[in-house]
Design an enzyme around this catalytic site. Structure first.
Site, PDB file in Angstrom:
ATOM      1  N   HIS A  60       0.865  -1.170   0.000  1.00  0.00           N
ATOM      2  CA  HIS A  60       0.000   0.000   0.000  1.00  0.00           C
ATOM      3  C   HIS A  60       0.908   1.228   0.000  1.00  0.00           C
ATOM      4  CE1 HIS A  60      -2.946  -2.878   2.025  1.00  0.00           C
ATOM      5  NE2 HIS A  60      -3.476  -2.559   0.854  1.00  0.00           N
ATOM      6  N   ASP A  81       2.445   1.741   3.256  1.00  0.00           N
ATOM      7  CA  ASP A  81       3.394   0.713   3.714  1.00  0.00           C
ATOM      8  C   ASP A  81       4.813   1.174   3.381  1.00  0.00           C
ATOM      9  OD1 ASP A  81       1.511  -1.214   4.597  1.00  0.00           O
ATOM     10  OD2 ASP A  81       1.270  -1.992   2.560  1.00  0.00           O
ATOM     11  N   GLU A 102      -8.730 -11.540  -7.301  1.00  0.00           N
ATOM     12  CA  GLU A 102      -8.545 -12.278  -6.046  1.00  0.00           C
ATOM     13  C   GLU A 102      -9.557 -13.417  -5.974  1.00  0.00           C
ATOM     14  OE1 GLU A 102      -7.744 -10.267  -2.401  1.00  0.00           O
ATOM     15  OE2 GLU A 102      -8.978 -11.652  -1.236  1.00  0.00           O
ATOM     16  N   HIS A 145     -12.609 -12.898  -3.730  1.00  0.00           N
ATOM     17  CA  HIS A 145     -13.547 -11.890  -4.229  1.00  0.00           C
ATOM     18  C   HIS A 145     -14.471 -12.495  -5.279  1.00  0.00           C
ATOM     19  CE1 HIS A 145     -10.576  -8.394  -3.046  1.00  0.00           C
ATOM     20  NE2 HIS A 145     -10.908  -9.176  -2.024  1.00  0.00           N
ATOM     21  N   ASP A 152      -3.009 -13.236  -1.055  1.00  0.00           N
ATOM     22  CA  ASP A 152      -3.649 -12.346  -0.087  1.00  0.00           C
ATOM     23  C   ASP A 152      -4.278 -13.260   0.954  1.00  0.00           C
ATOM     24  OD1 ASP A 152      -4.452 -10.076   1.144  1.00  0.00           O
ATOM     25  OD2 ASP A 152      -5.698  -9.316  -0.494  1.00  0.00           O
TER      26      ASP A 152
HETATM   27  C1  3MF Z   1      -9.422  -6.711   0.576  1.00  0.00           C
HETATM   28  C2  3MF Z   1      -8.196  -6.879  -0.222  1.00  0.00           C
HETATM   29  C3  3MF Z   1      -7.110  -5.867   0.000  1.00  0.00           C
HETATM   30  C4  3MF Z   1      -6.279  -5.633  -1.233  1.00  0.00           C
HETATM   31  C5  3MF Z   1      -5.118  -4.729  -0.963  1.00  0.00           C
HETATM   32  C6  3MF Z   1      -4.278  -4.438  -2.188  1.00  0.00           C
HETATM   33  C7  3MF Z   1      -6.275  -5.518   2.205  1.00  0.00           C
HETATM   34  O1  3MF Z   1     -10.338  -7.706   0.381  1.00  0.00           O
HETATM   35  O2  3MF Z   1      -8.095  -7.824  -0.958  1.00  0.00           O
HETATM   36  O3  3MF Z   1      -6.279  -6.309   1.064  1.00  0.00           O
HETATM   37  O4  3MF Z   1      -5.817  -6.813  -1.765  1.00  0.00           O
HETATM   38  O5  3MF Z   1      -5.595  -3.546  -0.469  1.00  0.00           O
HETATM   39  O6  3MF Z   1      -5.017  -3.993  -3.230  1.00  0.00           O
HETATM   40 MG    MG Z   2      -6.674  -8.693  -2.243  1.00  0.00          MG
END
Ligand code: 3MF
Ligand code: MG
Length: 342
Positions: free
Chosen positions: A52, A55, A211, A214, A281
Protein backbone atom coordinates in the site's frame (compact mmCIF):
# COMPACT_ATOMS: atom_id res chain seq x y z
CA UNK A 1 -2.94 -28.25 -25.58
CA UNK A 2 0.53 -26.84 -24.98
CA UNK A 3 1.78 -26.72 -21.41
CA UNK A 4 4.32 -23.92 -21.33
CA UNK A 5 6.83 -24.63 -18.56
CA UNK A 6 7.53 -21.48 -16.70
CA UNK A 7 8.97 -20.33 -13.43
CA UNK A 8 6.58 -18.40 -11.24
CA UNK A 9 7.51 -15.38 -9.17
CA UNK A 10 5.76 -15.15 -5.79
CA UNK A 11 4.70 -11.97 -3.99
CA UNK A 12 2.61 -10.83 -1.04
CA UNK A 13 1.95 -7.63 0.89
CA UNK A 14 3.22 -7.08 4.44
CA UNK A 15 -0.38 -7.04 5.70
CA UNK A 16 -0.35 -10.84 5.12
CA UNK A 17 1.60 -11.07 8.38
CA UNK A 18 -1.00 -9.79 10.81
CA UNK A 19 -1.96 -9.66 14.45
CA UNK A 20 -5.20 -11.62 14.22
CA UNK A 21 -7.34 -8.65 15.31
CA UNK A 22 -10.93 -8.88 14.03
CA UNK A 23 -14.06 -6.72 14.45
CA UNK A 24 -14.83 -8.63 17.66
CA UNK A 25 -11.48 -8.78 19.39
CA UNK A 26 -8.10 -7.13 19.81
CA UNK A 27 -4.79 -8.40 18.40
CA UNK A 28 -3.97 -11.97 19.33
CA UNK A 29 -0.31 -11.62 18.30
CA UNK A 30 2.17 -8.74 18.54
CA UNK A 31 2.65 -6.61 15.44
CA UNK A 32 5.77 -7.75 13.61
CA UNK A 33 8.11 -4.86 12.76
CA UNK A 34 8.12 -3.81 9.09
CA UNK A 35 11.83 -4.56 8.67
CA UNK A 36 11.39 -8.03 10.13
CA UNK A 37 8.51 -8.73 7.75
CA UNK A 38 10.69 -7.72 4.81
CA UNK A 39 13.48 -10.00 6.03
CA UNK A 40 11.08 -12.96 6.05
CA UNK A 41 10.24 -12.85 2.31
CA UNK A 42 13.27 -14.68 0.91
CA UNK A 43 13.25 -17.22 3.72
CA UNK A 44 9.67 -18.07 2.83
CA UNK A 45 10.56 -18.44 -0.87
CA UNK A 46 9.09 -15.16 -2.11
CA UNK A 47 10.57 -12.88 -4.74
CA UNK A 48 8.70 -9.60 -4.44
CA UNK A 49 6.63 -7.32 -2.27
CA UNK A 50 3.24 -5.67 -2.76
CA UNK A 51 2.72 -2.38 -0.95
CA UNK A 52 0.00 0.00 0.00
CA UNK A 53 1.22 3.59 -0.44
CA UNK A 54 1.53 4.02 3.32
CA UNK A 55 3.39 0.71 3.71
CA UNK A 56 6.25 2.59 1.99
CA UNK A 57 6.05 6.11 3.43
CA UNK A 58 3.45 7.81 5.63
CA UNK A 59 0.45 9.08 3.67
CA UNK A 60 0.36 12.67 2.45
CA UNK A 61 4.06 13.60 2.57
CA UNK A 62 5.27 16.29 0.17
CA UNK A 63 7.28 15.46 -2.98
CA UNK A 64 10.84 15.68 -1.58
CA UNK A 65 9.88 13.72 1.56
CA UNK A 66 8.32 10.99 -0.61
CA UNK A 67 11.50 10.73 -2.69
CA UNK A 68 13.71 10.54 0.40
CA UNK A 69 11.52 7.97 2.17
CA UNK A 70 11.13 5.77 -0.89
CA UNK A 71 14.87 5.82 -1.61
CA UNK A 72 15.46 4.29 1.83
CA UNK A 73 12.87 1.57 1.23
CA UNK A 74 14.31 0.83 -2.19
CA UNK A 75 17.73 0.33 -0.65
CA UNK A 76 16.28 -2.18 1.82
CA UNK A 77 14.48 -4.07 -0.96
CA UNK A 78 17.63 -4.12 -3.10
CA UNK A 79 19.60 -5.41 -0.13
CA UNK A 80 17.14 -8.28 0.25
CA UNK A 81 17.03 -8.97 -3.51
CA UNK A 82 13.31 -8.14 -3.61
CA UNK A 83 11.32 -6.13 -6.14
CA UNK A 84 8.09 -4.21 -5.63
CA UNK A 85 5.22 -5.60 -7.72
CA UNK A 86 2.67 -2.83 -7.18
CA UNK A 87 1.54 0.11 -5.09
CA UNK A 88 -2.09 0.34 -3.95
CA UNK A 89 -3.35 3.65 -2.53
CA UNK A 90 -5.03 2.86 0.78
CA UNK A 91 -8.21 4.83 0.19
CA UNK A 92 -10.28 3.38 3.01
CA UNK A 93 -8.78 4.45 6.35
CA UNK A 94 -8.35 8.23 6.15
CA UNK A 95 -11.25 10.34 7.53
CA UNK A 96 -11.56 11.99 4.12
CA UNK A 97 -12.35 8.62 2.49
CA UNK A 98 -15.17 7.70 4.86
CA UNK A 99 -17.89 8.16 2.22
CA UNK A 100 -15.95 6.47 -0.52
CA UNK A 101 -12.97 8.07 -2.16
CA UNK A 102 -13.51 8.64 -5.86
CA UNK A 103 -17.29 8.39 -5.39
CA UNK A 104 -17.63 10.46 -2.22
CA UNK A 105 -20.51 12.92 -2.33
CA UNK A 106 -18.02 15.62 -1.25
CA UNK A 107 -16.05 17.27 -4.06
CA UNK A 108 -13.21 18.10 -1.64
CA UNK A 109 -12.96 14.45 -0.58
CA UNK A 110 -12.97 13.23 -4.18
CA UNK A 111 -10.14 15.64 -4.86
CA UNK A 112 -8.19 14.27 -1.87
CA UNK A 113 -8.63 10.72 -3.16
CA UNK A 114 -7.25 11.60 -6.59
CA UNK A 115 -4.36 13.63 -5.18
CA UNK A 116 -3.47 10.78 -2.84
CA UNK A 117 -3.62 8.28 -5.71
CA UNK A 118 -1.30 10.49 -7.77
CA UNK A 119 1.14 10.43 -4.87
CA UNK A 120 0.87 6.62 -4.94
CA UNK A 121 1.91 6.76 -8.61
CA UNK A 122 4.91 8.91 -7.63
CA UNK A 123 5.81 6.34 -4.96
CA UNK A 124 5.56 3.54 -7.54
CA UNK A 125 7.89 5.43 -9.86
CA UNK A 126 10.40 6.08 -7.13
CA UNK A 127 10.38 2.44 -5.98
CA UNK A 128 10.75 1.19 -9.55
CA UNK A 129 7.41 -0.44 -10.31
CA UNK A 130 4.78 0.48 -12.85
CA UNK A 131 1.60 -1.16 -11.54
CA UNK A 132 -1.02 0.62 -9.44
CA UNK A 133 -3.70 -1.56 -7.86
CA UNK A 134 -7.06 -0.04 -7.01
CA UNK A 135 -9.06 -1.99 -4.46
CA UNK A 136 -12.07 0.33 -4.38
CA UNK A 137 -12.99 -0.58 -0.83
CA UNK A 138 -15.48 2.18 -0.05
CA UNK A 139 -16.76 2.94 -3.54
CA UNK A 140 -20.30 1.79 -3.01
CA UNK A 141 -23.14 2.27 -0.60
CA UNK A 142 -24.77 1.01 2.59
CA UNK A 143 -28.14 2.14 1.23
CA UNK A 144 -28.91 2.45 -2.49
CA UNK A 145 -30.25 5.97 -2.18
CA UNK A 146 -27.04 7.39 -0.71
CA UNK A 147 -25.30 8.07 -4.02
CA UNK A 148 -26.00 8.45 -7.69
CA UNK A 149 -24.88 5.13 -9.21
CA UNK A 150 -24.53 6.53 -12.73
CA UNK A 151 -22.46 9.52 -11.62
CA UNK A 152 -20.40 7.11 -9.51
CA UNK A 153 -19.36 5.02 -12.53
CA UNK A 154 -18.26 8.20 -14.28
CA UNK A 155 -16.33 9.36 -11.20
CA UNK A 156 -14.41 6.10 -11.05
CA UNK A 157 -13.57 6.45 -14.74
CA UNK A 158 -12.48 10.07 -14.22
CA UNK A 159 -10.19 8.99 -11.38
CA UNK A 160 -8.61 6.20 -13.44
CA UNK A 161 -8.06 8.66 -16.30
CA UNK A 162 -6.50 11.22 -13.97
CA UNK A 163 -3.92 8.59 -12.95
CA UNK A 164 -3.25 7.35 -16.49
CA UNK A 165 -2.70 10.96 -17.52
CA UNK A 166 -0.55 11.74 -14.49
CA UNK A 167 2.07 9.28 -15.76
CA UNK A 168 2.41 7.89 -19.30
CA UNK A 169 3.93 4.55 -18.20
CA UNK A 170 1.99 3.26 -15.21
CA UNK A 171 -0.73 0.63 -15.53
CA UNK A 172 -3.95 0.60 -13.52
CA UNK A 173 -5.21 -2.74 -12.18
CA UNK A 174 -8.70 -2.85 -10.69
CA UNK A 175 -9.07 -5.36 -7.83
CA UNK A 176 -12.82 -5.74 -7.62
CA UNK A 177 -14.79 -7.14 -4.69
CA UNK A 178 -18.59 -7.32 -4.51
CA UNK A 179 -19.10 -6.38 -0.86
CA UNK A 180 -17.36 -5.81 2.47
CA UNK A 181 -16.83 -3.24 3.75
CA UNK A 182 -19.71 -1.86 1.65
CA UNK A 183 -23.11 -3.52 1.47
CA UNK A 184 -22.81 -3.23 -2.29
CA UNK A 185 -19.71 -2.13 -4.18
CA UNK A 186 -19.73 -0.26 -7.46
CA UNK A 187 -18.07 -2.30 -10.25
CA UNK A 188 -18.40 -5.43 -8.11
CA UNK A 189 -16.58 -7.92 -10.36
CA UNK A 190 -13.55 -8.01 -12.67
CA UNK A 191 -15.99 -8.15 -15.59
CA UNK A 192 -17.37 -4.76 -14.59
CA UNK A 193 -13.93 -3.24 -14.39
CA UNK A 194 -12.89 -4.78 -17.73
CA UNK A 195 -15.77 -3.00 -19.39
CA UNK A 196 -14.58 0.27 -17.86
CA UNK A 197 -11.00 -0.42 -19.07
CA UNK A 198 -12.11 0.01 -22.68
CA UNK A 199 -13.50 3.46 -21.92
CA UNK A 200 -10.35 4.80 -20.25
CA UNK A 201 -7.89 7.24 -21.79
CA UNK A 202 -5.55 4.29 -22.43
CA UNK A 203 -7.14 0.82 -22.52
CA UNK A 204 -3.71 -0.75 -23.13
CA UNK A 205 -2.69 0.35 -19.62
CA UNK A 206 -5.92 -0.63 -17.88
CA UNK A 207 -6.47 -4.16 -16.56
CA UNK A 208 -7.25 -6.25 -13.49
CA UNK A 209 -5.89 -8.07 -10.47
CA UNK A 210 -8.23 -10.94 -9.59
CA UNK A 211 -8.55 -12.28 -6.05
CA UNK A 212 -9.94 -15.80 -5.61
CA UNK A 213 -12.02 -14.93 -2.53
CA UNK A 214 -13.55 -11.89 -4.23
CA UNK A 215 -14.77 -14.00 -7.15
CA UNK A 216 -16.17 -16.60 -4.78
CA UNK A 217 -17.98 -13.89 -2.79
CA UNK A 218 -19.57 -12.78 -6.07
CA UNK A 219 -20.76 -16.36 -6.66
CA UNK A 220 -18.28 -16.79 -9.51
CA UNK A 221 -15.51 -19.29 -10.10
CA UNK A 222 -12.06 -17.66 -9.80
CA UNK A 223 -10.63 -19.71 -12.68
CA UNK A 224 -13.39 -18.56 -15.03
CA UNK A 225 -12.90 -14.93 -13.98
CA UNK A 226 -9.16 -15.29 -14.56
CA UNK A 227 -9.64 -17.04 -17.89
CA UNK A 228 -11.93 -14.27 -19.09
CA UNK A 229 -9.37 -11.60 -18.12
CA UNK A 230 -6.62 -13.64 -19.80
CA UNK A 231 -8.68 -13.69 -22.97
CA UNK A 232 -8.74 -9.88 -22.80
CA UNK A 233 -4.95 -9.97 -22.16
CA UNK A 234 -5.68 -7.96 -19.06
CA UNK A 235 -4.91 -10.35 -16.20
CA UNK A 236 -1.87 -8.61 -14.79
CA UNK A 237 -1.89 -9.87 -11.21
CA UNK A 238 -3.70 -12.26 -8.89
CA UNK A 239 -4.44 -12.58 -5.20
CA UNK A 240 -4.70 -16.28 -4.56
CA UNK A 241 -6.43 -17.46 -1.40
CA UNK A 242 -9.51 -19.48 -0.46
CA UNK A 243 -12.95 -18.82 0.93
CA UNK A 244 -15.47 -21.05 2.68
CA UNK A 245 -18.73 -20.01 1.03
CA UNK A 246 -20.60 -16.73 1.22
CA UNK A 247 -19.56 -15.10 4.45
CA UNK A 248 -17.02 -12.45 5.50
CA UNK A 249 -13.85 -12.24 3.42
CA UNK A 250 -11.72 -15.00 4.92
CA UNK A 251 -8.44 -14.87 2.98
CA UNK A 252 -7.77 -18.53 3.82
CA UNK A 253 -4.63 -20.26 2.62
CA UNK A 254 -4.69 -21.11 -1.08
CA UNK A 255 -6.27 -24.50 -1.75
CA UNK A 256 -7.27 -25.00 1.88
CA UNK A 257 -11.04 -25.11 1.26
CA UNK A 258 -11.56 -26.42 -2.24
CA UNK A 259 -8.59 -28.21 -3.74
CA UNK A 260 -10.28 -28.74 -7.07
CA UNK A 261 -11.17 -25.06 -7.41
CA UNK A 262 -7.54 -24.22 -6.62
CA UNK A 263 -6.38 -26.77 -9.19
CA UNK A 264 -8.60 -25.19 -11.82
CA UNK A 265 -7.13 -21.78 -11.00
CA UNK A 266 -3.58 -23.08 -11.46
CA UNK A 267 -4.53 -25.00 -14.59
CA UNK A 268 -5.98 -21.86 -16.18
CA UNK A 269 -2.93 -19.76 -15.28
CA UNK A 270 -0.59 -22.44 -16.68
CA UNK A 271 -2.52 -23.07 -19.86
CA UNK A 272 -3.42 -19.44 -20.39
CA UNK A 273 0.21 -18.33 -20.41
CA UNK A 274 -0.26 -16.07 -17.42
CA UNK A 275 3.00 -14.16 -17.03
CA UNK A 276 2.28 -11.97 -14.00
CA UNK A 277 3.35 -12.59 -10.43
CA UNK A 278 1.68 -15.18 -8.23
CA UNK A 279 0.44 -12.85 -5.54
CA UNK A 280 -1.14 -14.09 -2.32
CA UNK A 281 -3.65 -12.35 -0.09
CA UNK A 282 -3.89 -14.71 2.87
CA UNK A 283 -4.44 -14.36 6.60
CA UNK A 284 -3.25 -16.63 9.37
CA UNK A 285 -6.07 -17.89 11.58
CA UNK A 286 -6.63 -15.79 14.71
CA UNK A 287 -5.72 -18.86 16.79
CA UNK A 288 -2.26 -19.12 15.18
CA UNK A 289 0.66 -18.68 17.58
CA UNK A 290 3.33 -16.09 16.82
CA UNK A 291 5.90 -18.75 15.99
CA UNK A 292 3.67 -20.03 13.15
CA UNK A 293 2.36 -16.73 11.82
CA UNK A 294 3.96 -17.08 8.37
CA UNK A 295 3.08 -20.75 7.81
CA UNK A 296 -0.03 -19.85 5.79
CA UNK A 297 2.22 -18.05 3.28
CA UNK A 298 4.67 -20.92 2.89
CA UNK A 299 1.75 -23.36 2.73
CA UNK A 300 -0.09 -21.37 0.03
CA UNK A 301 3.06 -21.17 -2.08
CA UNK A 302 3.66 -24.91 -1.63
CA UNK A 303 0.06 -25.67 -2.61
CA UNK A 304 0.42 -23.60 -5.77
CA UNK A 305 3.60 -25.45 -6.74
CA UNK A 306 2.04 -28.86 -5.98
CA UNK A 307 -0.90 -27.98 -8.20
CA UNK A 308 1.44 -26.83 -10.98
CA UNK A 309 2.91 -30.34 -10.84
CA UNK A 310 -0.58 -31.85 -11.04
CA UNK A 311 -1.50 -29.58 -13.97
CA UNK A 312 1.70 -30.50 -15.81
CA UNK A 313 1.12 -34.17 -15.08
CA UNK A 314 -2.27 -34.25 -16.80
CA UNK A 315 -2.19 -36.07 -20.12
CA UNK A 316 -3.50 -33.46 -22.56
CA UNK A 317 -4.46 -36.10 -25.14
CA UNK A 318 -6.46 -37.97 -22.52
CA UNK A 319 -8.31 -34.80 -21.55
CA UNK A 320 -9.12 -34.12 -25.21
CA UNK A 321 -10.29 -37.71 -25.69
CA UNK A 322 -12.68 -37.45 -22.74
CA UNK A 323 -13.98 -34.16 -24.13
CA UNK A 324 -14.45 -35.60 -27.61
CA UNK A 325 -16.40 -38.53 -26.18
CA UNK A 326 -18.38 -36.16 -23.97
CA UNK A 327 -17.33 -38.48 -21.14
CA UNK A 328 -17.27 -35.88 -18.41
CA UNK A 329 -17.83 -38.54 -15.71
CA UNK A 330 -14.57 -40.12 -16.85
CA UNK A 331 -12.81 -36.76 -17.06
CA UNK A 332 -13.95 -35.87 -13.57
CA UNK A 333 -12.60 -39.11 -12.11
CA UNK A 334 -9.33 -38.63 -14.00
CA UNK A 335 -8.88 -35.18 -12.45
CA UNK A 336 -9.90 -36.35 -8.97
CA UNK A 337 -7.43 -39.23 -9.10
CA UNK A 338 -4.65 -36.87 -10.17
CA UNK A 339 -5.55 -34.62 -7.24
CA UNK A 340 -5.26 -37.61 -4.93
CA UNK A 341 -1.85 -38.44 -6.37
CA UNK A 342 -3.06 -41.62 -8.09
C1 3MF B 1 -9.42 -6.71 0.58
C2 3MF B 1 -8.20 -6.88 -0.22
C3 3MF B 1 -7.11 -5.87 0.00
C4 3MF B 1 -6.28 -5.63 -1.23
C5 3MF B 1 -5.12 -4.73 -0.96
C6 3MF B 1 -4.28 -4.44 -2.19
C7 3MF B 1 -6.27 -5.52 2.21
O1 3MF B 1 -10.34 -7.71 0.38
O2 3MF B 1 -8.09 -7.82 -0.96
O3 3MF B 1 -6.28 -6.31 1.06
O4 3MF B 1 -5.82 -6.81 -1.76
O5 3MF B 1 -5.60 -3.55 -0.47
O6 3MF B 1 -5.02 -3.99 -3.23
MG1 MG C 1 -6.67 -8.69 -2.24
Amino acid sequence: MATPQRTYRFTFGPWNISTGADPFGPPARNEVAWAEKIRSYKKLGFDGVQFHDDDVVPADLDGPAIQKGVAEVRKILDGEGLFCEFIAPRLWEHPKTIDGAYTSNSAAERKYAIERSKRAVDIANAVGCRDIVLWLAREGTYIREAKDPIASAQRILDAVNALLEHDPHIRILGEMKPNEPMDQAYLPTPGHFLALCYRTADPSRSGVLIESAHSILAGLDPSDDMAYALWHRKLWSVHLNDQNGLKYDQDKAFGSVDLRRAFNTVWVLERGGYDGCVGLDVKAMRTTKAAEQTKHLANSRAMFLHLVEVARGLDADKVEAYRAERDYEGLEMYVLQKLMGK
